[in-house]
Design a protein around this motif. Structure first.
Motif, PDB file in Angstrom:
ATOM      1  N   UNK A 160      51.271  -0.319  28.655  1.00 64.07           N
ATOM      2  CA  UNK A 160      51.306  -1.772  28.834  1.00 64.07           C
ATOM      3  C   UNK A 160      50.763  -2.447  27.582  1.00 64.07           C
ATOM      4  N   UNK A 161      51.520  -3.412  27.053  1.00 67.16           N
ATOM      5  CA  UNK A 161      51.104  -4.191  25.893  1.00 67.16           C
ATOM      6  C   UNK A 161      50.929  -5.644  26.305  1.00 67.16           C
ATOM      7  N   UNK A 162      49.693  -6.134  26.289  1.00 65.25           N
ATOM      8  CA  UNK A 162      49.417  -7.495  26.734  1.00 65.25           C
ATOM      9  C   UNK A 162      49.914  -8.551  25.767  1.00 65.25           C
ATOM     10  N   UNK A 163      50.326  -9.698  26.321  1.00 68.97           N
ATOM     11  CA  UNK A 163      50.854 -10.792  25.506  1.00 68.97           C
ATOM     12  C   UNK A 163      50.114 -12.111  25.733  1.00 68.97           C
ATOM     13  N   UNK A 300      51.838 -20.339  23.702  1.00 66.37           N
ATOM     14  CA  UNK A 300      53.193 -20.724  24.114  1.00 66.37           C
ATOM     15  C   UNK A 300      53.763 -19.669  25.045  1.00 66.37           C
ATOM     16  N   UNK A 301      54.293 -20.115  26.186  1.00 64.77           N
ATOM     17  CA  UNK A 301      54.974 -19.243  27.137  1.00 64.77           C
ATOM     18  C   UNK A 301      56.238 -19.964  27.586  1.00 64.77           C
ATOM     19  N   UNK A 302      57.414 -19.353  27.437  1.00 64.68           N
ATOM     20  CA  UNK A 302      58.643 -20.031  27.854  1.00 64.68           C
ATOM     21  C   UNK A 302      58.570 -20.509  29.308  1.00 64.68           C
ATOM     22  N   UNK A 303      58.917 -21.767  29.516  1.00 65.78           N
ATOM     23  CA  UNK A 303      58.994 -22.307  30.865  1.00 65.78           C
ATOM     24  C   UNK A 303      57.674 -22.634  31.515  1.00 65.78           C
ATOM     25  N   UNK A 309      46.987 -24.707  26.047  1.00 68.21           N
ATOM     26  CA  UNK A 309      47.356 -26.130  25.993  1.00 68.21           C
ATOM     27  C   UNK A 309      47.023 -26.858  27.294  1.00 68.21           C
ATOM     28  N   UNK A 310      46.500 -26.130  28.268  1.00 64.82           N
ATOM     29  CA  UNK A 310      46.165 -26.753  29.554  1.00 64.82           C
ATOM     30  C   UNK A 310      45.020 -27.732  29.377  1.00 64.82           C
TER      31      UNK A 310
END
Length: 316
Positions: A160-163, A300-303, A309-310
């Motif tokens: 598992x590679x965390x993002x 940044x996370x799509x969608x 940024x919260x």
């Protein structure tokens, strides 16, 4: 040979799902096209592959089960030609099968997949959705090359590679008293009705948030469908705990939802890429992993509204 690899792919989808309807949803091909392909394949091979059950789907005949095994082998060999060409020719090309956590797929997959196939036009990306247990099973059976999922009880044979990290938050309807608070503590939730997202390992994660403080939630309803939970919450049935942060603040029926910060320190869910540890990465898989690292981060996370940024604000 007067049958095509495409017909075999349609046959495999129907054989694995036991349904023309489910096969259509899985491979994004119309039901008539799949039915026609199977009929042509049966006519060409002069065998009956399925028993058709009215309103109850399909079941493979004995010869159909044997054919399914052989067809999957042929497709794997054909896809291996793309991999070989990619590795020797230095070009990123060929089919990639991606599993995605069902709660993440509506937000992540459309932008991520479109950007990847635009950057690498010689690739084809097929995606399937599932819960954590289904995704791990798909990797182990080599049905998928990679899975976008959470770091929930990842077994040793999976790398598992965390993002990106997604801390938990409280989700309520706009009329709920919590909607006017800057933050809510776990103890504040105990007496309130909870609508639980009831997916394997996800539910254990949310319940563990209570257990670590010695608390017990009051579960009023459960659903394995994220949008059902969101719509129930928007209609005042209670609150829920989520990690995903869709950019839309509306449920599917148009009612407004409010995210409220969960006070205290809590283990986040980490979005990442999972793959079978023992398999070597192809050039195609390597390119997609690099693509995901560029598109998914705490910034940044799509969608989604990304954690960095919260902005939590008090509501009056």
């Amino acid at each position: 040979m007067r049958f095509s690899l495409r017909q075999l792919e349609y046959f495999i989808a129907a054989g694995e799902t036991g349904s023309i309807t489910l096969a259509s949803e899985r491979i994004h091909i119309s039901q008539p096209s799949i039915s026609t392909a199977i009929s042509q394949l049966e006519k060409e091979l002069q065998v009956q592959l399925f028993v058709r059950h009215h309103a109850q789907g399909l079941s493979l005949t004995p010869v159909g089960r044997d054919m399914l095994r052989e067809a999957k082998g042929l497709i794997a060999q054909a896809e291996g030609l793309y991999t070989l060409a990619s590795e020797t020719g230095g070009q990123v090309r060929g089919p990639l099968s991606l599993g995605c956590m069902v709660t993440l797929a509506p937000m992540l997959v459309p932008e991520l997949a479109h950007a990847f196939t635009t950057a690498f036009p010689a690739t084809r990306l097929r995606h399937v959705e599932g819960d954590q247990e289904q995704l791990i099973g798909g990797l182990r059976r080599s049905e998928t090359d990679l899975a976008l999922t959470y770091d929930l009880q990842v077994p040793d044979d999976i790398l598992f590679t965390g993002l990106a990290d997604l801390p938990p938050h409280v989700l309520v309807g706009e009329a709920h008293p919590f909607a006017r608070r800057p933050a809510v503590a776990m103890a504040d939730l105990v007496g309130e009705p909870m609508i639980l997202l009831d997916l394997p390992l996800s539910r254990e994660y949310f319940l563990a948030l209570f257990m670590k403080d010695g608390l017990q939630p009051s579960i009023a309803a459960r659903s394995a469908h994220q949008e059902v939970v969101r719509t129930m919450v928007a209609n005042g049935y209670g609150y829920t705990l989520f990690n995903v942060r869709p950019r839309s603040e509306q449920a599917l029926d148009g009612k407004r939802l409010v995210r409220v910060r969960l006070a205290g320190e809590h283990r986040p869910m980490r979005i990442g890429l999972a793959r079978l540890r023992q398999l070597n990465r192809s050039r195609l898989v390597e390119a997609f992993e690099t693509h995901c690292r560029a598109f998914i981060s705490n910034a940044y996370i799509p969608g989604m509204v990304a954690p960095a940024t919260e902005r939590w604000v008090a509501r009056t």
